[in-house]
Structure formats: C-alpha cells, structure tokens
Design a protein around this motif. Structure first.
Motif, short mmCIF file in Angstrom:
data_model
loop_
_atom_site.label_atom_id
_atom_site.label_comp_id
_atom_site.label_asym_id
_atom_site.label_seq_id
_atom_site.Cartn_x
_atom_site.Cartn_y
_atom_site.Cartn_z
N GLN A 25 0.84 -1.20 0.00
CA GLN A 25 0.00 0.00 0.00
C GLN A 25 0.88 1.25 0.00
OE1 GLN A 25 -0.48 2.24 2.89
NE2 GLN A 25 0.34 1.02 4.60
N ASN A 26 0.39 2.28 -0.71
CA ASN A 26 1.11 3.56 -0.74
C ASN A 26 0.23 4.68 -0.19
OD1 ASN A 26 -0.71 3.90 -2.76
ND2 ASN A 26 0.78 4.17 -4.42
N LEU A 27 -0.65 4.30 0.75
CA LEU A 27 -1.55 5.26 1.38
C LEU A 27 -0.99 5.81 2.69
CD1 LEU A 27 -4.79 3.13 0.82
CD2 LEU A 27 -4.14 5.22 -0.41
N ASN A 28 0.20 5.34 3.06
CA ASN A 28 0.82 5.73 4.33
C ASN A 28 -0.03 5.34 5.54
OD1 ASN A 28 3.10 6.78 5.67
ND2 ASN A 28 2.06 8.74 6.01
N HIS A 29 -0.77 4.24 5.39
CA HIS A 29 -1.60 3.76 6.49
C HIS A 29 -0.78 2.95 7.47
CE1 HIS A 29 -5.70 4.02 4.18
NE2 HIS A 29 -5.21 5.20 4.51
N LYS A 71 6.32 -0.64 6.54
CA LYS A 71 4.99 -0.07 6.70
C LYS A 71 4.12 -0.36 5.49
CE LYS A 71 2.77 4.33 7.88
NZ LYS A 71 3.01 5.76 8.22
N GLU A 72 4.75 -0.40 4.30
CA GLU A 72 3.99 -0.52 3.05
C GLU A 72 3.57 -1.95 2.72
OE1 GLU A 72 6.76 2.43 3.68
OE2 GLU A 72 7.40 0.49 2.90
N SER A 73 4.16 -2.94 3.39
CA SER A 73 4.02 -4.31 2.93
C SER A 73 3.54 -5.24 4.03
CB SER A 73 5.39 -4.79 2.40
OG SER A 73 5.32 -6.13 1.98
N PHE A 74 2.63 -6.15 3.68
CA PHE A 74 2.08 -7.09 4.68
C PHE A 74 1.79 -8.41 3.97
CE2 PHE A 74 0.62 -8.33 8.61
CZ PHE A 74 -0.75 -8.47 8.77
#
Lengths: 116, 111
Positions: A25-29, A71-74
């Motif tokens: 994700q690149n939403l900075n969530h 943070k970006e990867s799960f």
C-alpha cells in the motif's frame, strides 16, 4: 494514484506447498489486515497489524502466517497446514487518524487461491 | 456476542424500482458502521461511515441511515450499474481495531 496492490490475481497451490500472497500500500496507512472471503459468507479476519514489526491473530489464523517488516508491505503465507485454502483473499489498510481505530478500511482487489 | 446480519441475501429489482437493504447488528457499543459495495472479482469499495443513531449519509442514488439496532441502505431509482453486493460492517467498542462484516446483499437491477 494511492491504493492497495495485491498480487498475483490468481494463484494455484499444490499439495504440501506454501504460497505467499503479496500486499503493498502507498496510502501511508499504519494498520493493515488480511481477510478471507468464501462464497455466501462475510469477510473473516486472518491477521492484522497496527504497526511495523507487530501483528495479531484474527479469527481464523490457523494455517496462515504474516510478517510486517515495512509499513507498506504485509505479505500473507498460506502454509500446507491450511487444509482448505481455496478462497478469495483480501488485503486492507486503514489510518487511525484523529479517532483511533474508527477509520474505514480500504481494500485491494484480492487474490483468488485454488488447489491444483 | 457481537453480530451483524444482512437481509435479504439477494434482491432483484427493475430499473427505477426503489428499495432498501437492511443491516441488523448486536454489539456492546458501536464505534462506527460502514457500508461497502463489492463488484464480482473485486475488493470492497468504501461508501459510507455512520457513527450515531439518526445520522444519514447520501451519495448519488444511495442513502444510508442508522438506528440503535440497524442500518438501512436505501436505493432510489436504481440503474443496472448499481448491481453489486453491498456489505455492512460494524466496529464495536469491544475491539480496538477489528470490524465485523455481514455476509452481504446481492443486488441485481434489470434494465
């Protein structure tokens, strides 16, 4: 555009094989989630992570594993211990914002996993 | 136990025929209720968040309402492109970050 990317779109698993589903994700969530969706059923939570290097089991974690090194990867690994892995897998993320934990989750377009 | 039940499971309407989808919930306390739209082979798309009884949200032909026990998604003069599965989810106070999804209503609009 910001969003959640899941890959691959389709995946086939052989008996005894582990497979890994990607979610970026690149939403900075801060928070990320993995769900499983079976026909006619609601989404069931597999694992979730609220911060990097930390994650918790959901309602159906047996036979699955995750990591959260960035943070970006799960990524989600479906292990050979998961005896019924055929399903549609959805990754989501959310940003706690000012009202912690009450922000909507945003979803990727899923990975469909089947058994060969 | 926290629960979410959606009805009906499936609904077929003629284009222009208005109707409502129901989401009943039982939770110890409600942080928020979410509505999503899901097209076949796609992930759910966020529509609305409702926080307190009496609240209403609108988007094009859709209006979501909330009471202390249920939420309705009203669809006015639907078009074929409104055909999708509509999912309801609740965020209970009993959980810091987990939300509970209903099984959805499959809506089909005939031209």
């Amino acid at each position: 555009d910001g969003g959640i990317t899941q890959s691959p779109k389709y995946l086939f698993r052989k008996e005894g094989q582990n497979v890994t589903l990607s979610c970026e994700q690149n939403l900075n969530h801060d928070a990320m989630y993995w769900y499983r969706q079976d026909p006619g059923q609601g989404l069931r939570l597999i694992y979730y992570s609220q911060i990097v290097n930390d994650f918790q089991k959901g309602d159906i974690a047996e036979g699955y594993s995750v990591s959260r090194e960035k943070k970006e990867s799960f990524p989600l690994t479906v292990t050979s211990a998961q005896k019924n892995p055929t399903a549609f897998y959805l990754c989501a993320s959310s940003n706690p914002g000012d009202d912690t934990y009450n922000q909507p989750q945003h979803f990727g377009d899923g990975t469909r996993l089947s058994i060969l | 136990e926290d629960q979410v039940t959606q009805s009906p499971e499936a609904l077929r309407l003629q284009e222009g025929e208005s109707s409502s989808l129901n989401c009943s919930y039982t939770v110890s306390g409600l942080r928020g209720l979410f509505w999503y739209r899901q097209d076949p082979g796609k992930g759910p798309e966020f529509l609305f968040t409702l926080y307190s009884a009496g609240e209403e949200k609108e988007k094009e032909r859709l209006k979501a309402t909330l009471t202390k026990k249920e939420s309705f998604l009203h669809i006015t003069a639907p078009k074929p492109e409104d055909s999708a599965t509509y999912l309801c989810a609740v965020h209970p106070y009993s959980s810091a970050s987990k939300i509970i999804f209903g099984s959805g209503t499959r809506l089909s609009i005939r031209p």
